[in-house]
Every structure is written in structure tokens, then in C-alpha cells.
Scaffold this active site. Structure first.
Site, PDB file in Angstrom:
ATOM      1  N   GLY A  21       0.806  -1.275  -0.058  1.00 34.08           N
ATOM      2  CA  GLY A  21       0.103  -0.072  -0.075  1.00 34.08           C
ATOM      3  C   GLY A  21       0.941   1.368  -0.106  1.00 34.08           C
ATOM      4  O   GLY A  21       0.295   2.420   0.278  1.00 34.08           O
ATOM      5  N   SER A  22       2.217   1.081  -0.345  1.00 39.63           N
ATOM      6  CA  SER A  22       2.693   2.446  -0.334  1.00 39.63           C
ATOM      7  C   SER A  22       2.283   3.494  -1.448  1.00 39.63           C
ATOM      8  O   SER A  22       2.301   4.705  -1.140  1.00 39.63           O
ATOM      9  CB  SER A  22       4.210   2.089  -0.784  1.00 39.63           C
ATOM     10  OG  SER A  22       4.486   1.850  -2.003  1.00 39.63           O
ATOM     11  N   LEU A  61      -4.716  -6.924  -6.881  1.00 41.24           N
ATOM     12  CA  LEU A  61      -4.255  -8.052  -7.814  1.00 41.24           C
ATOM     13  C   LEU A  61      -5.474  -8.893  -8.281  1.00 41.24           C
ATOM     14  O   LEU A  61      -5.379  -9.799  -8.832  1.00 41.24           O
ATOM     15  CB  LEU A  61      -3.456  -9.146  -6.803  1.00 41.24           C
ATOM     16  CG  LEU A  61      -2.172  -8.183  -6.407  1.00 41.24           C
ATOM     17  CD1 LEU A  61      -1.048  -9.444  -5.803  1.00 41.24           C
ATOM     18  CD2 LEU A  61      -1.512  -7.858  -7.827  1.00 41.24           C
ATOM     19  N   ILE A 100     -11.251  -7.119 -11.685  1.00 44.26           N
ATOM     20  CA  ILE A 100     -12.416  -6.328 -11.323  1.00 44.26           C
ATOM     21  C   ILE A 100     -13.717  -6.805 -11.966  1.00 44.26           C
ATOM     22  O   ILE A 100     -13.788  -7.153 -13.309  1.00 44.26           O
ATOM     23  CB  ILE A 100     -12.301  -4.782 -11.679  1.00 44.26           C
ATOM     24  CG1 ILE A 100     -11.137  -4.016 -11.123  1.00 44.26           C
ATOM     25  CG2 ILE A 100     -13.592  -3.872 -11.483  1.00 44.26           C
ATOM     26  CD1 ILE A 100     -11.194  -4.028  -9.692  1.00 44.26           C
ATOM     27  N   ASN A 158      -5.879   2.100 -13.282  1.00 42.35           N
ATOM     28  CA  ASN A 158      -4.752   1.002 -12.705  1.00 42.35           C
ATOM     29  C   ASN A 158      -3.378   1.587 -13.010  1.00 42.35           C
ATOM     30  O   ASN A 158      -3.159   2.172 -13.884  1.00 42.35           O
ATOM     31  CB  ASN A 158      -5.159  -0.303 -13.270  1.00 42.35           C
ATOM     32  CG  ASN A 158      -4.371  -1.230 -12.663  1.00 42.35           C
ATOM     33  OD1 ASN A 158      -4.031  -1.661 -11.562  1.00 42.35           O
ATOM     34  ND2 ASN A 158      -3.705  -1.978 -13.574  1.00 42.35           N
ATOM     35  N   HIS A 184       0.217  -0.074 -13.596  1.00 45.35           N
ATOM     36  CA  HIS A 184       0.973  -1.511 -13.839  1.00 45.35           C
ATOM     37  C   HIS A 184       2.520  -1.237 -13.911  1.00 45.35           C
ATOM     38  O   HIS A 184       3.002  -0.109 -14.582  1.00 45.35           O
ATOM     39  CB  HIS A 184       0.583  -2.087 -15.238  1.00 45.35           C
ATOM     40  CG  HIS A 184       1.077  -3.349 -15.493  1.00 45.35           C
ATOM     41  ND1 HIS A 184       0.714  -4.509 -14.920  1.00 45.35           N
ATOM     42  CD2 HIS A 184       2.206  -3.812 -16.222  1.00 45.35           C
ATOM     43  CE1 HIS A 184       1.397  -5.516 -15.211  1.00 45.35           C
ATOM     44  NE2 HIS A 184       2.337  -5.334 -16.109  1.00 45.35           N
ATOM     45  N   GLU A 241       6.253   5.810  -9.997  1.00 44.42           N
ATOM     46  CA  GLU A 241       4.835   5.742  -9.572  1.00 44.42           C
ATOM     47  C   GLU A 241       4.695   6.708  -8.641  1.00 44.42           C
ATOM     48  O   GLU A 241       3.830   7.469  -8.622  1.00 44.42           O
ATOM     49  CB  GLU A 241       4.640   4.291  -8.849  1.00 44.42           C
ATOM     50  CG  GLU A 241       4.585   3.115  -9.735  1.00 44.42           C
ATOM     51  CD  GLU A 241       4.369   1.684  -9.208  1.00 44.42           C
ATOM     52  OE1 GLU A 241       3.940   0.620 -10.012  1.00 44.42           O
ATOM     53  OE2 GLU A 241       4.814   1.564  -7.895  1.00 44.42           O
TER      54      GLU A 241
HETATM   55  C1  GAR Z   1       3.208  -1.319  -7.566  1.00 45.07           C
HETATM   56  O1  GAR Z   1       4.471  -1.369  -8.138  1.00 45.07           O
HETATM   57  C2  GAR Z   1       2.109  -1.641  -8.525  1.00 45.07           C
HETATM   58  O2  GAR Z   1       2.497  -1.092  -9.661  1.00 45.07           O
HETATM   59  C3  GAR Z   1       2.099  -3.002  -8.744  1.00 45.07           C
HETATM   60  O3  GAR Z   1       2.171  -3.590  -7.319  1.00 45.07           O
HETATM   61  C4  GAR Z   1       3.012  -2.539  -6.981  1.00 45.07           C
HETATM   62  C5  GAR Z   1       2.327  -2.241  -5.267  1.00 45.07           C
HETATM   63  O4  GAR Z   1       2.960  -1.807  -4.355  1.00 45.07           O
HETATM   64  N1  GAR Z   1       0.804  -3.678  -9.503  1.00 45.07           N
HETATM   65  C6  GAR Z   1       0.756  -4.639 -10.154  1.00 45.07           C
HETATM   66  O5  GAR Z   1       1.542  -5.383 -10.340  1.00 45.07           O
HETATM   67  C7  GAR Z   1      -0.585  -4.784 -10.865  1.00 45.07           C
HETATM   68  N2  GAR Z   1      -0.404  -5.904 -11.847  1.00 45.07           N
HETATM   69  P1  GAR Z   1       2.378  -0.887  -3.257  1.00 45.07           P
HETATM   70  O6  GAR Z   1       1.590  -2.103  -2.666  1.00 45.07           O
HETATM   71  O7  GAR Z   1       3.642  -0.612  -2.343  1.00 45.07           O
HETATM   72  O8  GAR Z   1       1.669   0.175  -3.798  1.00 45.07           O
END
Ligand code: GAR
Length: 187
Positions: A12-13, A84, A87, A101, A103, A173
């Protein structure tokens, strides 16, 4: 002010970064975080930030309108930040072009089922890519196939490990995701 619900499954960062951004910008507010994983660290972040967070089951999500009904009160937009599960159609149809979203790769490369988190960065490393990046896109019925809103790239060194790649991706991100969400909301 527009309302944003965030869906997250893990650390969840990004969720925290988005919550903080909109506390300063005030162009929208994160009303609630939805999570399918009882062990996810996003719950601790939400507690600290005093944001409402709920745990839901796959049953609730895929076989009822419970989540959709809750969303109607708390969301104009839905943001997937490390979420993950696919939807379900009832939510996609209720929020056309309102679900965003992120990615951690340059779609259409390294997308699709099973391509998430470190799986993506390991595949990028194995293919000796010289660059990777992030893709922010609208969500449709198929994994990682909705219209692309924004991409940003980062160069890779041959010595970069999958963990180094993950760090470079997180930096991109944190820099771009909240601003891109805001630009969609304001347009
Ligand atoms: C992020 O890097 C996001 O892009 C990826 O999971 C990570 C979550 O980090 N998402 C996917 O791979 C979706 N297919 P976080 O929980 O620290 O935000």
C-alpha cells in the site's frame, strides 16, 4: 470535491502516497480503501493515516453486489494501487472510464494474468531489458488491456537486480501516479 476509493492488496505504499497527495491538493479526497488480503500492510498505513479501510472476501466481490453498493456512496473514481484481483463486470459497468490502474511495466509488454509485482521485474531482468517503466490505464474486462493514459520509462543497468528495478519503478510511481489521477479527475 470528487471522491476516490482505492483498492490495494499488499504493502500500500502507492495508496499512502495518493492519500497524502490529495490531502495537500484538495482536488479530490480518498474516502476509503478496499482490500482483499487480511495480512496486507495497507491496513496499518490506513490506521496511521486515519483512513477507513475494509477487508472483503472474494465471495463478496465476485458473487454479490455488496462492494458495488458500498462504492456508490464513497466513490466517483476507483484507483487500483497494487490490487491483484480482476474487477468484476458489475463494477466496471457502473464506473465506465472511472477506474484507473497502475502497472509496473511498459504495457503491452509484461502484462496479463500472473504479471504483477516482483514477477514483472524478474521477467524484465531475465529478458535483459535496457529500460522499463510504468503504465497508468483505464480498466476494462481484460487484465491490463484498457486505454493507456500515461507511461514513463526508466533506464536499466546490466547490474540492476529485480529489487533495484522495483525501486526504480516505485520512484516513478510515487512521482507520477497521483498527478495523473488528478489530471483525469480534472478533465
Ligand atoms: C506497484 O509497483 C504496482 O505497480 C504493482 O504492485 C506494486 C504495489 O506496491 N501492481 C501490479 O503489479 C498490478 N498488476 P504498493 O503496494 O507498495 O503500492
Amino acid at each position: 470535491m470528487k471522491k476516490i476509493a482505492i483498492f490495494a492488496s499488499g504493502s500500500g505504499s502507492n495508496a499512502e502516497n495518493i492519500i497524502s497527495f490529495f490531502r495537500t491538493e484538495k482536488t479530490a479526497v480518498v474516502t476509503k480503501v478496499f482490500c482483499n488480503n487480511p495480512k496486507a500492510a495497507v491496513f496499518e498505513r490506513c490506521k496511521r493515516l486515519q483512513v477507513d479501510a475494509i477487508l472483503f472476501s472474494k465471495e463478496d466481490f465476485f458473487k454479490s453486489d455488496n462492494i458495488l453498493n458500498q462504492l456508490k456512496d464513497v466513490a466517483d473514481y476507483i484507483v487500483l494501487a497494487g490490487f491483484l484481483l480482476k474487477i468484476p463486470t458489475n463494477i466496471i459497468e457502473a464506473f465506465p472510464n472511472k477506474i484507473i490502474n497502475i502497472h509496473p511495466a511498459l504495457l503491452p509488454k509484461y502484462g496479463g494474468k500472473g504479471m504483477y509485482g516482483m514477477h514483472v521485474h524478474t521477467a524484465v531482468k531475465e529478458n535483459n531489458e535496457q529500460e522499463t517503466g510504468i503504465t497508468i490505464h483505464f480498466v476494462n474486462e481484460n487484465y491490463d488491456e484498457g486505454a493507456i493514459i500515461f507511461q514513463a520509462t526508466t533506464k536499466l543497468e546490466p547490474s540492476d537486480s529485480p529489487e533495484d528495478i522495483a525501486q526504480k519503478i516505485h520512484t516513478l510511481e510515487y512521482k507520477h501516479f497521483p498527478k495523473v489521477i488528478e489530471s483525469v479527475i480534472l478533465q
